[in-house]
Scaffold this motif. Structure first.
Motif, PDB file in Angstrom:
ATOM      1  N   UNK A 116      -3.091  14.816  20.985  1.00 48.23           N
ATOM      2  CA  UNK A 116      -1.769  14.330  20.593  1.00 48.23           C
ATOM      3  C   UNK A 116      -0.861  14.206  21.809  1.00 48.23           C
ATOM      4  N   UNK A 117       0.122  13.353  21.720  1.00 43.05           N
ATOM      5  CA  UNK A 117       1.178  13.299  22.731  1.00 43.05           C
ATOM      6  C   UNK A 117       2.227  14.345  22.397  1.00 43.05           C
ATOM      7  N   UNK A 118       2.682  15.077  23.402  1.00 44.49           N
ATOM      8  CA  UNK A 118       3.770  16.044  23.245  1.00 44.49           C
ATOM      9  C   UNK A 118       4.881  15.655  24.202  1.00 44.49           C
ATOM     10  N   UNK A 119       5.960  15.119  23.667  1.00 43.89           N
ATOM     11  CA  UNK A 119       7.096  14.663  24.460  1.00 43.89           C
ATOM     12  C   UNK A 119       8.213  15.690  24.398  1.00 43.89           C
ATOM     13  N   UNK A 120       8.784  16.005  25.560  1.00 41.96           N
ATOM     14  CA  UNK A 120       9.897  16.957  25.630  1.00 41.96           C
ATOM     15  C   UNK A 120      11.135  16.234  26.138  1.00 41.96           C
ATOM     16  N   UNK A 121      12.191  16.288  25.356  1.00 46.93           N
ATOM     17  CA  UNK A 121      13.406  15.545  25.702  1.00 46.93           C
ATOM     18  C   UNK A 121      13.938  15.916  27.079  1.00 46.93           C
ATOM     19  N   UNK A 122      13.836  17.201  27.439  1.00 50.97           N
ATOM     20  CA  UNK A 122      14.390  17.606  28.736  1.00 50.97           C
ATOM     21  C   UNK A 122      13.557  17.094  29.913  1.00 50.97           C
ATOM     22  N   UNK A 123      12.361  16.571  29.633  1.00 47.12           N
ATOM     23  CA  UNK A 123      11.558  15.941  30.680  1.00 47.12           C
ATOM     24  C   UNK A 123      11.690  14.415  30.658  1.00 47.12           C
ATOM     25  N   UNK A 124      12.193  13.889  29.553  1.00 46.47           N
ATOM     26  CA  UNK A 124      12.363  12.440  29.428  1.00 46.47           C
ATOM     27  C   UNK A 124      13.711  11.967  29.958  1.00 46.47           C
ATOM     28  N   UNK A 125      14.679  12.863  30.008  1.00 47.76           N
ATOM     29  CA  UNK A 125      16.025  12.498  30.465  1.00 47.76           C
ATOM     30  C   UNK A 125      16.668  13.693  31.163  1.00 47.76           C
ATOM     31  N   UNK A 126      17.563  13.403  32.084  1.00 44.20           N
ATOM     32  CA  UNK A 126      18.309  14.460  32.782  1.00 44.20           C
ATOM     33  C   UNK A 126      19.473  14.883  31.893  1.00 44.20           C
ATOM     34  N   UNK A 127      19.383  16.070  31.345  1.00 42.01           N
ATOM     35  CA  UNK A 127      20.364  16.528  30.362  1.00 42.01           C
ATOM     36  C   UNK A 127      21.454  17.383  31.004  1.00 42.01           C
ATOM     37  N   UNK A 128      22.693  17.105  30.617  1.00 44.42           N
ATOM     38  CA  UNK A 128      23.844  17.868  31.100  1.00 44.42           C
ATOM     39  C   UNK A 128      24.659  18.374  29.915  1.00 44.42           C
ATOM     40  N   UNK A 129      25.432  19.401  30.172  1.00 43.84           N
ATOM     41  CA  UNK A 129      26.251  19.992  29.107  1.00 43.84           C
ATOM     42  C   UNK A 129      27.187  18.970  28.481  1.00 43.84           C
ATOM     43  N   UNK A 130      27.691  18.039  29.292  1.00 42.98           N
ATOM     44  CA  UNK A 130      28.645  17.038  28.803  1.00 42.98           C
ATOM     45  C   UNK A 130      27.995  16.018  27.870  1.00 42.98           C
ATOM     46  N   UNK A 131      26.672  16.007  27.795  1.00 43.91           N
ATOM     47  CA  UNK A 131      25.964  15.057  26.922  1.00 43.91           C
ATOM     48  C   UNK A 131      25.909  15.537  25.471  1.00 43.91           C
ATOM     49  N   UNK A 132      26.394  16.748  25.206  1.00 48.14           N
ATOM     50  CA  UNK A 132      26.253  17.347  23.880  1.00 48.14           C
ATOM     51  C   UNK A 132      27.616  17.681  23.288  1.00 48.14           C
ATOM     52  N   UNK A 133      27.667  17.611  21.960  1.00 42.53           N
ATOM     53  CA  UNK A 133      28.909  18.009  21.280  1.00 42.53           C
ATOM     54  C   UNK A 133      28.925  19.501  20.994  1.00 42.53           C
ATOM     55  N   UNK A 134      27.731  20.110  20.949  1.00 47.34           N
ATOM     56  CA  UNK A 134      27.649  21.553  20.700  1.00 47.34           C
ATOM     57  C   UNK A 134      26.401  22.091  21.391  1.00 47.34           C
ATOM     58  N   UNK A 135      25.662  22.969  20.728  1.00 46.86           N
ATOM     59  CA  UNK A 135      24.524  23.612  21.386  1.00 46.86           C
ATOM     60  C   UNK A 135      23.321  22.685  21.570  1.00 46.86           C
ATOM     61  N   UNK A 136      23.186  21.651  20.715  1.00 45.56           N
ATOM     62  CA  UNK A 136      21.995  20.800  20.825  1.00 45.56           C
ATOM     63  C   UNK A 136      22.141  19.414  20.217  1.00 45.56           C
ATOM     64  N   UNK A 137      23.319  19.034  19.744  1.00 51.92           N
ATOM     65  CA  UNK A 137      23.481  17.714  19.137  1.00 51.92           C
ATOM     66  C   UNK A 137      24.025  16.743  20.183  1.00 51.92           C
ATOM     67  N   UNK A 138      23.228  15.718  20.446  1.00 53.24           N
ATOM     68  CA  UNK A 138      23.536  14.781  21.521  1.00 53.24           C
ATOM     69  C   UNK A 138      24.724  13.898  21.146  1.00 53.24           C
ATOM     70  N   UNK A 139      25.654  13.729  22.095  1.00 52.62           N
ATOM     71  CA  UNK A 139      26.814  12.863  21.871  1.00 52.62           C
ATOM     72  C   UNK A 139      26.829  11.676  22.825  1.00 52.62           C
ATOM     73  N   UNK A 140      25.954  11.677  23.805  1.00 52.54           N
ATOM     74  CA  UNK A 140      25.924  10.617  24.811  1.00 52.54           C
ATOM     75  C   UNK A 140      25.082   9.437  24.340  1.00 52.54           C
ATOM     76  N   UNK A 141      25.674   8.263  24.170  1.00 54.18           N
ATOM     77  CA  UNK A 141      24.888   7.091  23.756  1.00 54.18           C
ATOM     78  C   UNK A 141      23.889   6.660  24.828  1.00 54.18           C
ATOM     79  N   UNK A 142      24.241   6.878  26.092  1.00 57.75           N
ATOM     80  CA  UNK A 142      23.338   6.491  27.186  1.00 57.75           C
ATOM     81  C   UNK A 142      22.061   7.329  27.162  1.00 57.75           C
ATOM     82  N   UNK A 143      22.206   8.645  26.971  1.00 60.39           N
ATOM     83  CA  UNK A 143      21.028   9.513  26.922  1.00 60.39           C
ATOM     84  C   UNK A 143      20.206   9.211  25.673  1.00 60.39           C
ATOM     85  N   UNK A 144      20.875   8.939  24.561  1.00 66.15           N
ATOM     86  CA  UNK A 144      20.148   8.589  23.328  1.00 66.15           C
ATOM     87  C   UNK A 144      19.318   7.328  23.537  1.00 66.15           C
TER      88      UNK A 144
END
Length: 355
Positions: free
Chosen positions: A312-340
């Motif tokens: 199976x393929x196992x994809x990890x979001x933190x390896x697919x994109x450079x994640x920063x605190x400002x990209x999230x509205x809380x602990x894990x919900x993405x708010x950045x349209x660019x990262x999405x």
């Protein structure tokens, strides 16, 4: 005087109704019940469910239910990219981004089927997958993460069981084996099998309101999009809840892992269907505030090993994109349209060869 006598006769009729009145009342009740059974079918839910029963703009349980039912009753099925998972998966893989990316890689005939719900148990993921038509072809992306493996299956009762209107014999057998109390299964009678889903207090109120106003709330794919981070205090309230959930990870991992295996076997049993594991993103703030790196690393190693074992393929979001605190509205919900957009593109790129 005549009015007083009329009122007395009316009250007497309520207390001591005539046989005719009783028969009329019982007949009316029977007729209403019969109409309920005849009109509230899985096909009717597939066609009108969103219009009449949507409670709010984030009623993802109903949206997932009606989406599955529409596929069950479709005269022809397109190849599909099915997205399963909780709200963190939903906020990171937007349906519009996935559709645009599929079109850009020559897969414009592939339909995005997004079945993400809030706090989705792996059990719910399996229930929806098991309810999809057997001749559905395409790729299933299963959103996973340590919180999903920490959930206690003993809590699969009441409102948790009936969050989806997709009752099935397979689901019932699984739950009964865990001593979960269930209502009687009425075979193909959709209204009775899914009574608890259809008639929650909120859904009853929504049905009346939507019928009167002639419109229902429109679903929002990601209610966190473009919103600034919530206050640190509110983030900590959510973070504390997640950490409390993760404290049960070791205890509940094995049983949830068994459901993951059920999902894999369900996909394997279907010709032309492939499975991708996708670990949803988590804000760097969460690890900075609470630690938990060791638990997540252990989980990643276990999933990587499982994926390798079964091809199976196992994809990890933190390896697919450079994640920063400002990209999230809380602990894990993405708010950045660019990262999405980036995550959607990377997931489609990985899935494309499997179609």
């Amino acid at each position: 005087m005549a009015d007083k006598k009329l009122l007395q006769e009316f009250c007497r009729g309520l207390v001591k109704p005539s046989m005719t009145a009783v028969l009329v009342a019982l007949g009316s009740l029977f007729l209403c019940c019969l109409l309920f059974l005849l009109l509230v079918t899985s096909r009717a839910m597939a066609t009108f469910g969103d219009d009449f029963l949507t409670v709010s703009t984030d009623d993802y349980d109903l949206a997932a239910t009606t989406r599955v039912l529409r596929l069950q009753h479709a005269s022809a099925l397109s190849r599909s990219l099915v997205i399963l998972g909780a709200s963190t998966t939903r906020s990171s893989l937007l349906e519009s981004d996935l559709a645009v990316t599929l079109d850009s890689v020559g897969l414009d005939d592939v339909e995005v089927v997004k079945l993400c719900t809030s706090a989705q148990y792996l059990w719910h993921s399996f229930t929806m997958l098991n309810s999809l038509p057997m001749d559905l072809r395409g790729v299933v992306v299963l959103g996973i993460g340590p919180p999903g493996f920490a959930r206690e299956l003993d809590q699969l009762e009441g409102s948790i069981v009936y969050r989806l209107g997709l009752r099935s014999l397979v689901a019932d057998d699984f739950l009964r084996a865990r001593n979960v109390a269930l209502r009687r299964n009425w075979g193909n009678v959709y209204a009775l099998n899914n009574f608890d889903f259809l008639f929650t207090r909120d859904r009853r109120s929504a049905a009346v309101k939507n019928l009167i106003t002639g419109r229902s709330p429109q679903l929002v794919d990601n209610r966190h999009l473009n919103k600034p981070p919530i206050s640190v205090q509110k983030r900590r309230i959510l973070g504390d809840q997640v950490v409390e959930l993760l404290s049960d990870y070791q205890e509940n991992y094995t049983e949830n892992f068994q459901i993951l295996e059920m999902i894999r076997r369900e996909v394997d049993s279907r010709e032309g269907l492939s499975l991708i594991l996708y670990e949803a993103p988590v804000s760097p703030w969460f690890f900075k505030e609470y630690g938990q790196e060791a638990l997540y690393e252990s989980f990643d190693q276990a999933m990587a090993s499982y994926a390798a074992t079964h091809g199976l393929l196992f994809l990890q979001a933190d390896e697919l994109a450079s994640l920063q605190e400002s990209h999230f509205s809380d602990w894990a919900h993405l708010s950045s349209p660019e990262v999405a957009k980036t995550l959607s593109r990377k997931v489609v790129d990985a899935a494309a060869p499997l179609f």
